[in-house]
Design an enzyme around this catalytic site. Sequence first.
Site, PDB file in Angstrom:
ATOM      1  N   ASP A 111       0.863  -1.188   0.000  1.00  0.00           N
ATOM      2  CA  ASP A 111       0.000   0.000   0.000  1.00  0.00           C
ATOM      3  C   ASP A 111       0.904   1.245   0.000  1.00  0.00           C
ATOM      4  O   ASP A 111       1.339   1.677  -1.051  1.00  0.00           O
ATOM      5  CB  ASP A 111      -0.945  -0.067   1.197  1.00  0.00           C
ATOM      6  CG  ASP A 111      -1.949   1.077   1.226  1.00  0.00           C
ATOM      7  OD1 ASP A 111      -2.046   1.813   0.238  1.00  0.00           O
ATOM      8  OD2 ASP A 111      -2.650   1.248   2.243  1.00  0.00           O
ATOM      9  N   VAL A 123      -9.354  -4.496   0.602  1.00  0.00           N
ATOM     10  CA  VAL A 123      -9.680  -5.874   0.248  1.00  0.00           C
ATOM     11  C   VAL A 123      -9.443  -6.816   1.429  1.00  0.00           C
ATOM     12  O   VAL A 123      -8.628  -6.539   2.310  1.00  0.00           O
ATOM     13  CB  VAL A 123      -8.844  -6.353  -0.965  1.00  0.00           C
ATOM     14  CG1 VAL A 123      -9.279  -5.654  -2.248  1.00  0.00           C
ATOM     15  CG2 VAL A 123      -7.352  -6.138  -0.729  1.00  0.00           C
ATOM     16  N   ARG A 142      -9.777 -13.831   6.836  1.00  0.00           N
ATOM     17  CA  ARG A 142      -8.534 -14.333   6.259  1.00  0.00           C
ATOM     18  C   ARG A 142      -8.761 -15.654   5.529  1.00  0.00           C
ATOM     19  O   ARG A 142      -8.023 -16.005   4.623  1.00  0.00           O
ATOM     20  CB  ARG A 142      -7.485 -14.562   7.363  1.00  0.00           C
ATOM     21  CG  ARG A 142      -7.042 -13.295   8.076  1.00  0.00           C
ATOM     22  CD  ARG A 142      -5.815 -13.584   8.925  1.00  0.00           C
ATOM     23  NE  ARG A 142      -5.514 -12.540   9.892  1.00  0.00           N
ATOM     24  CZ  ARG A 142      -4.861 -11.405   9.618  1.00  0.00           C
ATOM     25  NH1 ARG A 142      -4.452 -11.177   8.394  1.00  0.00           N
ATOM     26  NH2 ARG A 142      -4.635 -10.525  10.556  1.00  0.00           N
TER      27      ARG A 142
END
Length: 194
Positions: free
Chosen positions: A114, A165, A177
């Site tokens: 990110d 996401v 997860r």
Amino acid sequence: MMEDSSLISHEAYGAEIAGVLIPRHRIAVRLDELARRIIEAYPDGELTILAALTGSLVFLSDLIRRLPLRLRLDVVRVSSYPHQATASREPSVLIASSGDLPGRHVLIIDDILDTGRTLGLIRGLVLAAGAASVRTCVLLSKRRDDLPGRMAADFTGFDIDDQFVVGYGLDYGDLYRNLPDVCLLRDLAGRAGR
Ligand code: 5GP
Ligand code: MG
């Protein structure tokens, strides 16, 4: 028994999930390609993987079984998101690697790139430890046009837009997860923003 994954709709994943962004079969195809490129990049056949817990676990386990190399596996745990926040903060090391990095060819694996702070921090630690080489591999890389100087990973599974996401290892508040696909989180009111 025949398996039919199309029977599992994202509705079964819960109200917080808006839909599937990358289905499992596309991930599997892309991992075959990634593995081929990684194998080519390590002609000596020796590799130490340093995986960033916890988000990379599913990607890691699927990827390493495609890598017929003399492979060592180490883990590091770096905090980036405080509980239930969706914007990344300054990371810190919570669990250190075993330290068997000097002279090793190290491939750092994370779930998603990110801001690049997490990978940047781990990369710095590996270099400081005296690794012979350091490369980075992420399943996902977010387009961050607002951060022009952001680092790139050496190996990237998918480039995605700047959206939150979950699934295939990635969590929201420690949930999701275990979803087999990369999914989009519904934009819930009250969720911490960036
Ligand atoms: P960075 O340090 O590059 O800003 O953030 C990387 C870390 O933030 C990743 O290892 C991951 O834990 C978390 N992260 C960044 N984007 C997302 C996202 O869309 N979903 C989830 N679940 N985690 C993310
Ligand atoms: Mg992470």
